[in-house]
Motif scaffolding. Structure first.
Motif, PDB file in Angstrom:
ATOM      1  N   ASP A 100       0.860  -1.183   0.000  1.00 39.55           N
ATOM      2  CA  ASP A 100       0.000   0.000   0.000  1.00 39.55           C
ATOM      3  C   ASP A 100       0.899   1.237   0.000  1.00 39.55           C
ATOM      4  OD1 ASP A 100      -1.741   2.112   0.570  1.00 39.55           O
ATOM      5  OD2 ASP A 100      -3.005   0.884   1.860  1.00 39.55           O
ATOM      6  N   PRO A 101       0.770   2.135  -0.975  1.00 37.22           N
ATOM      7  CA  PRO A 101       1.643   3.316  -1.018  1.00 37.22           C
ATOM      8  C   PRO A 101       1.448   4.264   0.158  1.00 37.22           C
ATOM      9  CG  PRO A 101      -0.117   3.494  -2.650  1.00 37.22           C
ATOM     10  CD  PRO A 101      -0.173   2.103  -2.102  1.00 37.22           C
ATOM     11  N   ALA A 102       0.331   4.129   0.891  1.00 35.20           N
ATOM     12  CA  ALA A 102       0.108   4.956   2.074  1.00 35.20           C
ATOM     13  C   ALA A 102       0.724   4.341   3.328  1.00 35.20           C
ATOM     14  CB  ALA A 102      -1.387   5.176   2.289  1.00 35.20           C
ATOM     15  N   VAL A 130       0.912  12.072   3.895  1.00 34.11           N
ATOM     16  CA  VAL A 130       2.242  12.067   3.284  1.00 34.11           C
ATOM     17  C   VAL A 130       3.242  11.702   4.376  1.00 34.11           C
ATOM     18  CG1 VAL A 130       4.062  13.436   2.174  1.00 34.11           C
ATOM     19  CG2 VAL A 130       1.689  13.793   1.511  1.00 34.11           C
ATOM     20  N   GLY A 131       4.266  10.973   4.016  1.00 37.44           N
ATOM     21  CA  GLY A 131       5.343  10.665   4.946  1.00 37.44           C
ATOM     22  C   GLY A 131       6.683  10.843   4.255  1.00 37.44           C
ATOM     23  N   VAL A 132       7.724  11.122   5.046  1.00 41.47           N
ATOM     24  CA  VAL A 132       9.070  11.317   4.499  1.00 41.47           C
ATOM     25  C   VAL A 132      10.063  10.516   5.328  1.00 41.47           C
ATOM     26  CG1 VAL A 132      10.894  12.970   3.965  1.00 41.47           C
ATOM     27  CG2 VAL A 132       8.498  13.643   3.697  1.00 41.47           C
ATOM     28  N   ALA A 133      10.746   9.589   4.668  1.00 39.23           N
ATOM     29  CA  ALA A 133      11.820   8.818   5.293  1.00 39.23           C
ATOM     30  C   ALA A 133      13.145   9.449   4.877  1.00 39.23           C
ATOM     31  CB  ALA A 133      11.758   7.361   4.856  1.00 39.23           C
ATOM     32  N   CYS A 134      13.949   9.820   5.853  1.00 36.34           N
ATOM     33  CA  CYS A 134      15.148  10.605   5.558  1.00 36.34           C
ATOM     34  C   CYS A 134      16.363  10.036   6.300  1.00 36.34           C
ATOM     35  CB  CYS A 134      14.912  12.060   5.969  1.00 36.34           C
ATOM     36  SG  CYS A 134      16.282  13.159   5.623  1.00 36.34           S
ATOM     37  N   ALA A 135      17.456   9.876   5.567  1.00 38.54           N
ATOM     38  CA  ALA A 135      18.732   9.458   6.162  1.00 38.54           C
ATOM     39  C   ALA A 135      19.836  10.304   5.544  1.00 38.54           C
ATOM     40  CB  ALA A 135      18.991   7.977   5.906  1.00 38.54           C
ATOM     41  N   VAL A 136      20.647  10.936   6.390  1.00 41.89           N
ATOM     42  CA  VAL A 136      21.699  11.840   5.917  1.00 41.89           C
ATOM     43  C   VAL A 136      23.016  11.449   6.588  1.00 41.89           C
ATOM     44  CG1 VAL A 136      22.514  14.224   5.816  1.00 41.89           C
ATOM     45  CG2 VAL A 136      20.074  13.733   5.549  1.00 41.89           C
ATOM     46  N   ARG A 137      24.045  11.338   5.779  1.00 40.72           N
ATOM     47  CA  ARG A 137      25.385  11.071   6.305  1.00 40.72           C
ATOM     48  C   ARG A 137      26.237  12.317   6.105  1.00 40.72           C
ATOM     49  NH1 ARG A 137      30.459   9.117   4.545  1.00 40.72           N
ATOM     50  NH2 ARG A 137      31.526   7.842   6.130  1.00 40.72           N
ATOM     51  N   ARG A 138      26.907  12.742   7.192  1.00 40.36           N
ATOM     52  CA  ARG A 138      27.739  13.930   7.128  1.00 40.36           C
ATOM     53  C   ARG A 138      29.137  13.631   7.652  1.00 40.36           C
ATOM     54  NH1 ARG A 138      24.669  18.033  10.685  1.00 40.36           N
ATOM     55  NH2 ARG A 138      23.942  16.092  11.630  1.00 40.36           N
ATOM     56  N   GLU A 139      30.112  14.230   7.013  1.00 44.92           N
ATOM     57  CA  GLU A 139      31.490  14.237   7.503  1.00 44.92           C
ATOM     58  C   GLU A 139      31.841  15.679   7.813  1.00 44.92           C
ATOM     59  OE1 GLU A 139      34.161  12.319   4.843  1.00 44.92           O
ATOM     60  OE2 GLU A 139      33.130  10.369   4.958  1.00 44.92           O
ATOM     61  N   ARG A 140      32.047  15.948   9.100  1.00 48.76           N
ATOM     62  CA  ARG A 140      32.188  17.318   9.580  1.00 48.76           C
ATOM     63  C   ARG A 140      30.913  18.081   9.226  1.00 48.76           C
ATOM     64  NH1 ARG A 140      38.584  18.403   8.012  1.00 48.76           N
ATOM     65  NH2 ARG A 140      39.392  16.662   9.264  1.00 48.76           N
ATOM     66  N   ASP A 141      30.975  19.059   8.369  1.00 50.22           N
ATOM     67  CA  ASP A 141      29.775  19.835   8.044  1.00 50.22           C
ATOM     68  C   ASP A 141      29.270  19.563   6.630  1.00 50.22           C
ATOM     69  OD1 ASP A 141      29.715  21.080  10.531  1.00 50.22           O
ATOM     70  OD2 ASP A 141      31.130  22.623   9.883  1.00 50.22           O
ATOM     71  N   THR A 142      29.783  18.532   5.993  1.00 48.58           N
ATOM     72  CA  THR A 142      29.450  18.280   4.594  1.00 48.58           C
ATOM     73  C   THR A 142      28.577  17.033   4.458  1.00 48.58           C
ATOM     74  OG1 THR A 142      31.533  19.269   3.870  1.00 48.58           O
ATOM     75  CG2 THR A 142      30.392  17.856   2.298  1.00 48.58           C
ATOM     76  N   THR A 165      27.654  13.885   2.749  1.00 51.96           N
ATOM     77  CA  THR A 165      28.310  12.959   1.825  1.00 51.96           C
ATOM     78  C   THR A 165      27.331  11.951   1.223  1.00 51.96           C
ATOM     79  OG1 THR A 165      28.887  11.491   3.681  1.00 51.96           O
ATOM     80  CG2 THR A 165      30.511  13.155   3.024  1.00 51.96           C
ATOM     81  N   ASP A 166      26.182  11.790   1.840  1.00 56.86           N
ATOM     82  CA  ASP A 166      25.151  10.898   1.284  1.00 56.86           C
ATOM     83  C   ASP A 166      23.807  11.343   1.842  1.00 56.86           C
ATOM     84  OD1 ASP A 166      23.799   8.891  -0.002  1.00 56.86           O
ATOM     85  OD2 ASP A 166      24.933   7.234   0.882  1.00 56.86           O
ATOM     86  N   CYS A 167      22.790  11.261   1.028  1.00 58.36           N
ATOM     87  CA  CYS A 167      21.451  11.665   1.451  1.00 58.36           C
ATOM     88  C   CYS A 167      20.431  10.771   0.769  1.00 58.36           C
ATOM     89  CB  CYS A 167      21.203  13.131   1.082  1.00 58.36           C
ATOM     90  SG  CYS A 167      19.558  13.730   1.542  1.00 58.36           S
ATOM     91  N   ARG A 168      19.497  10.261   1.547  1.00 61.68           N
ATOM     92  CA  ARG A 168      18.442   9.416   1.009  1.00 61.68           C
ATOM     93  C   ARG A 168      17.096   9.923   1.522  1.00 61.68           C
ATOM     94  NH1 ARG A 168      21.135   3.613   2.656  1.00 61.68           N
ATOM     95  NH2 ARG A 168      23.237   4.041   1.868  1.00 61.68           N
ATOM     96  N   VAL A 169      16.207  10.180   0.611  1.00 62.69           N
ATOM     97  CA  VAL A 169      14.875  10.656   0.966  1.00 62.69           C
ATOM     98  C   VAL A 169      13.856   9.878   0.138  1.00 62.69           C
ATOM     99  CG1 VAL A 169      13.306  12.626   1.057  1.00 62.69           C
ATOM    100  CG2 VAL A 169      15.754  12.969   1.478  1.00 62.69           C
ATOM    101  N   ALA A 170      12.902   9.245   0.811  1.00 67.80           N
ATOM    102  CA  ALA A 170      11.833   8.514   0.122  1.00 67.80           C
ATOM    103  C   ALA A 170      10.490   8.971   0.670  1.00 67.80           C
ATOM    104  CB  ALA A 170      11.992   7.005   0.294  1.00 67.80           C
ATOM    105  N   LEU A 171       9.485   9.013  -0.198  1.00 67.92           N
ATOM    106  CA  LEU A 171       8.194   9.593   0.142  1.00 67.92           C
ATOM    107  C   LEU A 171       7.091   8.541   0.198  1.00 67.92           C
ATOM    108  CD1 LEU A 171       8.362  12.667  -2.268  1.00 67.92           C
ATOM    109  CD2 LEU A 171       9.130  12.546   0.111  1.00 67.92           C
ATOM    110  N   THR A 172       6.256   8.663   1.208  1.00 68.69           N
ATOM    111  CA  THR A 172       5.074   7.819   1.385  1.00 68.69           C
ATOM    112  C   THR A 172       3.845   8.518   0.813  1.00 68.69           C
ATOM    113  OG1 THR A 172       5.948   6.766   3.383  1.00 68.69           O
ATOM    114  CG2 THR A 172       3.556   6.797   3.129  1.00 68.69           C
TER     115      THR A 172
END
Length: 285
Positions: free
Chosen positions: A120-122, A196-208, A210-217
């Motif tokens: 179910d997409p919801a 609506v939903g938002v799944a978010c994962a962010v990887r940072r090295e110091r202040d930068t 380096t990887d970002c993942r965002v998926a929407l419900t």
């Protein structure tokens, strides 16, 4: 209403479950937690001739460490996932999102694999599986195969599972040092499906970043990866300004539904607002 008549099978092992599903063919239906299937049966929107209850298949309830990933069994309950120390440590986004599913009664009975197979997409968990680059482990009498979560959800309530295939579990890569995660969800009433939903994962090295993942419900017929947001943040800092700018692209490439809970335009607005909130939440952790 009373469900249509069906044959009931209760296997005691994974091999027995796979065999029963093969024997039933297209007339068979696995029963996991039943939180989605049972209402469909009562409303006569599903007509399986054979119902295969997976409740007594212990192999399907395991959550175990594979080294660089976790295996989450399809019959692991939402309550089990939320409270498992391996999940909390290595893939906290999964625990965060699962904690928002329905209410405690449903979480004690509903299952991780059932929520994914229902497609179910919801539902909250498909988007999380996509954001985490999870892999769905599938088995039938013909053998086993692995399906990336990005390919598992085909359309509205339609997965890549063949009629004789059983979702055994999901392999979820661990998130190492530097990762922060958050699940942001808007629903009109407690325990309701996500508007609506938002799944978010962010990887940072110091202040930068380096990887970002965002998926929407609930922004299309299947979970949607917000690639424009991810690309907008990569290689730069995560601040209120950059989060706001990247989040403006959250609805790009989506086809949100319009229904009683909100128009397509309203959902696109929510996607932008919730994405900004989710990104800033990861910045604070």
């Amino acid at each position: 209403m009373i469900p249509p008549e069906f044959e009931y099978v209760r296997p005691g092992s994974l091999d027995e479950a796979v065999s029963a599903l093969a024997d039933a063919g297209e007339d068979g239906k696995p029963l996991a937690g039943g939180q989605s299937l049972m209402p469909l049966l009562r409303m006569r929107l599903a007509y399986p001739e054979v119902l295969i209850d997976l409740d007594r298949v212990p192999e399907l309830r395991e959550i175990r460490d594979l080294g660089d990933a976790l295996f989450v069994g399809a019959m692991a309950t939402h309550h089990q996932v939320v409270n498992d120390p391996l999940v909390q440590r290595h893939v906290p986004l999964l625990a965060q999102a699962t904690a928002t599913v329905a209410d405690p009664a449903v979480r004690h009975r509903g299952t991780f694999g059932g929520a994914l197979a229902h497609a179910d997409p919801a539902s909250d968990l498909p988007a999380v599986a996509v954001a985490l680059d999870a892999v769905c482990n599938v088995r039938s009498a013909r053998g086993s195969r692995d399906i990336p979560a990005a390919d598992f959800f085909v359309d509205w309530m339609t997965s890549a599972l063949e009629p004789d295939e059983l979702l055994v579990g999901v392999t979820v890569p661990k998130l190492g040092p530097g990762w922060s995660t958050h699940y942001e969800k808007f629903h009109r009433t407690a325990q309701a499906w996500a508007v609506v939903g938002v799944a978010c994962a962010v990887r940072r090295e110091r202040d930068t970043v380096t990887d970002c993942r965002v998926a929407l419900t609930n922004m299309g017929h299947a979970p949607v990866r917000a690639t424009a947001v991810e690309q907008g943040l990569a290689g730069g800092p995560l601040t209120d300004a950059t989060a706001r700018q990247a989040a403006e692209h959250a609805a790009e490439g989506t086809s949100p539904p319009g229904d009683l809970h909100g128009s397509a335009e309203y959902r696109a607005h929510l996607a932008r607002v919730l994405t900004r909130r989710a990104l800033l939440a990861t910045a604070r952790t």
